[in-house]
Scaffold this motif. Structure first.
Motif, PDB file in Angstrom:
ATOM      1  N   ARG A  22      38.042  47.854  36.057  1.00 54.42           N
ATOM      2  CA  ARG A  22      37.784  46.290  36.402  1.00 54.42           C
ATOM      3  C   ARG A  22      38.528  47.531  37.949  1.00 54.42           C
ATOM      4  NH1 ARG A  22      42.489  43.325  34.990  1.00 54.42           N
ATOM      5  NH2 ARG A  22      43.559  44.396  36.733  1.00 54.42           N
TER       6      ARG A  22
ATOM      7  N   ASP B 100      39.183  46.972  41.240  1.00 54.89           N
ATOM      8  CA  ASP B 100      40.136  45.670  42.253  1.00 54.89           C
ATOM      9  C   ASP B 100      40.028  46.502  43.657  1.00 54.89           C
ATOM     10  OD1 ASP B 100      40.785  44.502  40.451  1.00 54.89           O
ATOM     11  OD2 ASP B 100      42.670  45.258  40.253  1.00 54.89           O
TER      12      ASP B 100
ATOM     13  N   VAL C 139      37.904  41.017  42.685  1.00 53.84           N
ATOM     14  CA  VAL C 139      38.279  42.179  41.756  1.00 53.84           C
ATOM     15  C   VAL C 139      35.730  41.936  42.500  1.00 53.84           C
ATOM     16  CG1 VAL C 139      36.611  42.516  39.067  1.00 53.84           C
ATOM     17  CG2 VAL C 139      39.132  41.148  39.802  1.00 53.84           C
TER      18      VAL C 139
ATOM     19  N   PHE D 130      33.338  44.858  36.940  1.00 51.20           N
ATOM     20  CA  PHE D 130      33.224  45.848  35.944  1.00 51.20           C
ATOM     21  C   PHE D 130      32.078  47.375  35.915  1.00 51.20           C
ATOM     22  CE2 PHE D 130      35.666  41.821  35.154  1.00 51.20           C
ATOM     23  CZ  PHE D 130      36.937  42.352  34.927  1.00 51.20           C
TER      24      PHE D 130
ATOM     25  N   VAL E 240      40.937  48.613  31.683  1.00 54.20           N
ATOM     26  CA  VAL E 240      41.075  47.356  30.634  1.00 54.20           C
ATOM     27  C   VAL E 240      40.691  47.223  29.447  1.00 54.20           C
ATOM     28  CG1 VAL E 240      39.578  45.979  32.164  1.00 54.20           C
ATOM     29  CG2 VAL E 240      38.631  46.545  30.789  1.00 54.20           C
TER      30      VAL E 240
ATOM     31  N   LEU F 149      38.610  39.478  29.339  1.00 56.14           N
ATOM     32  CA  LEU F 149      37.918  39.079  30.756  1.00 56.14           C
ATOM     33  C   LEU F 149      38.110  38.053  30.747  1.00 56.14           C
ATOM     34  CD1 LEU F 149      36.070  39.400  33.292  1.00 56.14           C
ATOM     35  CD2 LEU F 149      34.306  37.785  32.208  1.00 56.14           C
ATOM     36  N   SER F 150      39.887  37.669  31.932  1.00 57.31           N
ATOM     37  CA  SER F 150      40.475  36.919  31.966  1.00 57.31           C
ATOM     38  C   SER F 150      39.740  35.443  33.026  1.00 57.31           C
ATOM     39  CB  SER F 150      42.019  36.737  32.640  1.00 57.31           C
ATOM     40  OG  SER F 150      41.966  37.858  33.984  1.00 57.31           O
TER      41      SER F 150
ATOM     42  N   ASP G 239      40.356  36.492  36.389  1.00 59.79           N
ATOM     43  CA  ASP G 239      39.165  37.843  36.955  1.00 59.79           C
ATOM     44  C   ASP G 239      38.797  37.171  37.208  1.00 59.79           C
ATOM     45  OD1 ASP G 239      40.811  40.144  36.226  1.00 59.79           O
ATOM     46  OD2 ASP G 239      39.692  40.106  33.337  1.00 59.79           O
TER      47      ASP G 239
ATOM     48  N   GLU H  37      38.057  35.615  40.734  1.00 60.03           N
ATOM     49  CA  GLU H  37      38.813  36.884  41.671  1.00 60.03           C
ATOM     50  C   GLU H  37      37.153  37.395  41.537  1.00 60.03           C
ATOM     51  OE1 GLU H  37      42.111  39.488  40.844  1.00 60.03           O
ATOM     52  OE2 GLU H  37      43.335  37.896  41.428  1.00 60.03           O
TER      53      GLU H  37
END
Lengths: 232, 232
Positions: A61, A63, A73, A76, A101, A180-181, A184, A187
């Motif tokens: 990821r 950032d 983010v 990915f 991740v 993938l939260s 995430d 963001e």
DNA sequence: CGACGTCTTGAAATGGCTCAAAGTGAGTGG
DNA sequence: CCACTCACTTTGAGCCATTTCAAGACGTCG
């Protein structure tokens, strides 16, 4: 990893694919290997840019920390993706921090070495420009989304984009094969995790998605998600 | 324009600056010239990408139309800026429409010719990558702004960015030397012209800016504007 | 001098955020 | 193997920054 398997990895990466086999083998020989455990950081935003990386397998990821302590983010990165080159070419510090991740392997080349490879192999330089161009277009598309569309559409578009880059077709639909939260997604779309959670809950309710409580997301009805991302 | 003045223009452009003088002169000779009146369009978003352009003088606004009929302003381009290359390298249609906001002159090279120039002159390819990298970083910075900051800060940051790229220092402050409408600023910051108008009105009231009613903007207190763009 | 495009400003509406609290699952250590 | 902890997630309620809707003012250009 031996030279042969490196060569075969590079042959299939978008960066080297279909270039001169001798160039690929040479690059494979010269590359250094790097492995990251989950949560490991490849380099820190602000570090001097010294290397180009290609992801062999795994997922990172990207950032970007804002001056006022927030985080966004950028994207990915998966197998075949090129990392670090933007900063190296500009002679500027890395502008973001790549975090693994999942367990991840990369190959790397020093700035100086890659410079020589490119100068001696113009097609490689052209390929790098093509990949940078792709990044620019993706960023412009995201800017357009975030500037003009409301949150629900942006979330739909973001999930579709990730599915397009990393999704795996399964029996039920398209699965996003890594954790993938909600955070995430928030963001990536410029919203809050609360709004993402509410939106996904509604979609799961509707039978459009699967993936409550931190299991991998599965898009059950991709076409419907496209509709949402395009709705007037 | 004769070869000599073209050469001198290119020698000062960020793209060719400090490269081999013979390359610059060759490029100058081969370039085609194009002039645009105010409001003219260089090419249309969606057209096949056939040429690279460098702005000689004048100014263009790079517009991107969204599928649902809205418009965003990607950036303004001035002397020395490179246009079209992203699309040409990708072999994709132009992703945006450059519109001259004042009378503008450009030099252009066909995709094929520029490809040869770059393959024969690796430093030129490196330079192109550096410029594309700069675009990527600018886009990432804007994405971060629009994703995390409120409107007032984004407007301040956008005005400062434009001032940094195109501003002219004058007796009173820094002037943005072309007509920059409230609508343009709204389309760059992802807000409405109403909000931009209100915000600028407040700043003008405060003595921070000058430029009511379509005259050129002048930043009277740049430092204060920086404070606003950075305020917690 | 008229007409149009740009800008300004007010008032009302609202999408999404903030604040708050509780639920759930995964991992950990006893 | 179970209890506990912690991080992530879900959901509700109220609020507020910004948009939307509306009207008018100003400048410019034909």
């Amino acid at each position: 990893m031996d030279t042969q398997s490196r060569t075969s990895v590079l042959s299939r990466s978008p960066f080297f694919r279909e270039l001169d086999p001798r160039l690929i083998e040479l690059s494979a020989q010269e590359a250094q290997e790097r492995k990251l455990a989950k949560q490991d950081v490849l380099f820190q935003q602000g570090d001097e840019a010294t290397h180009h990386y290609v992801v062999v397998w795994g997922r990172l990821r990207l950032d970007q920390a804002t001056p006022d302590g927030k985080n966004i983010v950028l994207r990915f990165m998966g197998p075949g993706d090129l990392l670090g080159s933007v900063a190296v070419f500009r002679g500027m510090p890395y502008p973001a921090t790549p975090v693994a991740v999942e367990e991840t392997a990369l190959l790397s080349w020093s700035a100086a070495r890659m410079m020589v490879l490119m100068q001696e192999n113009p097609p490689l330089a052209m390929r790098a420009m093509g990949m940078m161009g792709g990044r620019i277009e993706e960023l412009q598309a995201r800017l357009q989304e975030i500037a003009t569309q409301q949150v629900e559409r942006r979330i739909a578009a973001t999930i579709l984009r990730i599915a397009g880059q990393s999704g795996r077709r399964t029996a039920e639909g398209v699965e996003i094969p890594f954790a993938l939260s909600r955070q995430d997604l928030a963001e990536m779309t410029g919203t809050t995790l609360h709004t993402v959670s509410r939106t996904l809950s509604a979609w799961i309710e509707e039978g459009l998605l699967e993936g409550r409580r931190s299991s991998h997301l599965v898009i059950l009805r991709p076409h419907r998600l496209v509709e949402i991302s395009e709705q007037a």
